[in-house]
Write a protein that holds these residues in place. Structure first.
Motif, PDB file in Angstrom:
ATOM      1  N   VAL A 155       0.769  -1.110   0.040  1.00  0.00           N
ATOM      2  CA  VAL A 155      -0.061  -0.024   0.123  1.00  0.00           C
ATOM      3  C   VAL A 155       0.912   1.303   0.077  1.00  0.00           C
ATOM      4  O   VAL A 155       1.996   1.222   0.303  1.00  0.00           O
ATOM      5  CB  VAL A 155      -0.850   0.152   1.293  1.00  0.00           C
ATOM      6  N   GLU A 156       0.081   2.279  -0.289  1.00  0.00           N
ATOM      7  CA  GLU A 156       1.102   3.431  -0.159  1.00  0.00           C
ATOM      8  C   GLU A 156       0.606   4.429   0.883  1.00  0.00           C
ATOM      9  O   GLU A 156      -0.655   4.689   0.991  1.00  0.00           O
ATOM     10  CB  GLU A 156       0.942   4.450  -1.664  1.00  0.00           C
ATOM     11  N   LEU A 163       6.043  10.067  -0.981  1.00  0.00           N
ATOM     12  CA  LEU A 163       5.157   8.810  -0.964  1.00  0.00           C
ATOM     13  C   LEU A 163       5.929   7.586  -0.613  1.00  0.00           C
ATOM     14  O   LEU A 163       7.007   7.275  -1.100  1.00  0.00           O
ATOM     15  CB  LEU A 163       4.544   8.667  -2.303  1.00  0.00           C
ATOM     16  N   ARG A 164       5.368   6.826   0.364  1.00  0.00           N
ATOM     17  CA  ARG A 164       6.026   5.706   0.899  1.00  0.00           C
ATOM     18  C   ARG A 164       5.134   4.450   0.376  1.00  0.00           C
ATOM     19  O   ARG A 164       4.146   4.310   0.336  1.00  0.00           O
ATOM     20  CB  ARG A 164       6.254   5.689   2.184  1.00  0.00           C
ATOM     21  N   VAL A 165       5.955   3.472  -0.042  1.00  0.00           N
ATOM     22  CA  VAL A 165       5.259   2.168  -0.361  1.00  0.00           C
ATOM     23  C   VAL A 165       5.694   1.022   0.506  1.00  0.00           C
ATOM     24  O   VAL A 165       7.002   0.950   0.710  1.00  0.00           O
ATOM     25  CB  VAL A 165       5.376   1.617  -1.743  1.00  0.00           C
TER      26      VAL A 165
END
Length: 264
Positions: A155-156, A163-165
Motif C-alpha cells: 500500500v501507499e 510517498l512511501r510504499v
C-alpha cells in the motif's frame, strides 16, 4: 548588556513512583490528536493536584510518557501512558482525579503502579474493529478472501518525506468479518459504538515500522480485491498489548504490573 541565563534548578524532586494508566477516546473526542491529548492531560494533572515529577534543566517538563497512540479520528478503548510522581499516590484516587479533570470522552479507565520493564515493549499488537454499512458485508467478505490469498499486499502512504510504499501482509495477523446488530442508543464503548446495524471487520495487526494503521488495511483490501469498498463508519481499537502467536490473541500490557503489586 546581556544577562547571564539563570542556572537550572538542581533541587528538582526525584521521581518516587511511576504510574501507568489506560484511557479511552470516545465519541467526538476520537478526533482529538495525540498532541491535543498531551495538552489536555497536562491541564488535568494540574487541576487534579497530581504531584507530577519534572525533568531538571532550563525547560523542565512533566515526566509523562506515551506509547502506541491511535491515529486521529480513530476511537480507542486501549490507549496507554505513564506518569512519574514526586510523592507516592494511591492509584485509584489518582484515576478518579484525572478522569474528573479530563473532558468527557477522554476517560481514564485504570491506573496501576508500574513494575519492571518498559511499557512500550509490551505493546506488540492491536485488535481493531471497523464498522461498515451492513449492506457492504458481501463485498467485505470477498475482499477478505482476496487479501488472505495474497502473499504480498503493498500500500501507499503519503509521509512528510514523500510517498512511501510498504507491504502490510505479514503485519495483519488476523482478519475476519462479523455482523453484530446493536440496539438503538448503544452506549459508547459497546460492540460498535453505533446505534445502527453494521458489518464489523475485526483486524489484529502486529506493530512495526512503519506502523500498519486501519486505513492501511482498508487500502490493502481494496487493492487485493479490486472492489470499491465504502469508508468505515467507525474505527475502534479494542485492545493493544503483547502478542501471543500460538493463541493468536492480544494480551493485557498492565497484567505484569498488577501481578507485581499483589506479590510485593
Amino acid at each position: 548588556m546581556s544577562r547571564t541565563p539563570k542556572p537550572p534548578d538542581r533541587n528538582t524532586p526525584p521521581t518516587v513512583q511511576r504510574l501507568r494508566f489506560r484511557y479511552a477516546k470516545r465519541g467526538r473526542l476520537r478526533f482529538t490528536s495525540h498532541r491535543d491529548f498531551q495538552r489536555a492531560l497536562e491541564r488535568a494533572v494540574r487541576r487534579a493536584g497530581v504531584p507530577i515529577a519534572y525533568s531538571a534543566g532550563f525547560s523542565p517538563h512533566p515526566k509523562i510518557s506515551y506509547a502506541g497512540a491511535a491515529p486521529t479520528g480513530a476511537a480507542s478503548e486501549a490507549e496507554y501512558a505513564e506518569l512519574g510522581v514526586a510523592v507516592r499516590c494511591d492509584p485509584q484516587a489518582l484515576r478518579a482525579g484525572l478522569d474528573a479533570a479530563l473532558p468527557e470522552g477522554l476517560d481514564v479507565l485504570e491506573v496501576v503502579e508500574a513494575g519492571a520493564g518498559a511499557l512500550a515493549d509490551r505493546l506488540q499488537a492491536s485488535f481493531w474493529e471497523l464498522a461498515f454499512p451492513v449492506e457492504a458485508a458481501g463485498d467485505l467478505s470477498a475482499a477478505v478472501e482476496a487479501f488472505h490469498a495474497r502473499d504480498v499486499v503493498e500500500v501507499e502512504r503519503l509521509t512528510k518525506n514523500g510517498l512511501r510504499v510498504f507491504d502490510i501482509r505479514d503485519a495483519v495477523r488476523r482478519l475476519g468479518l462479523t455482523r453484530p446488530e446493536p440496539a438503538a442508543g448503544a452506549p459508547s464503548g459497546g460492540a460498535t459504538d453505533l446505534s445502527i446495524p453494521c458489518a464489523i471487520l475485526q483486524v489484529v495487526v502486529r506493530h512495526g515500522t512503519p506502523a500498519v494503521r486501519p486505513d492501511d488495511v482498508l487500502a490493502g483490501l481494496r487493492l487485493a480485491s479490486g472492489l470499491q469498498l465504502p469508508p468505515a463508519h467507525r474505527m475502534t481499537r479494542r485492545s493493544q498489548g503483547p502478542w501471543d502467536e500460538e493463541s493468536g490473541t492480544v494480551g493485557d500490557p498492565l497484567a505484569p504490573d498488577r501481578d507485581a503489586s499483589v506479590t510485593s
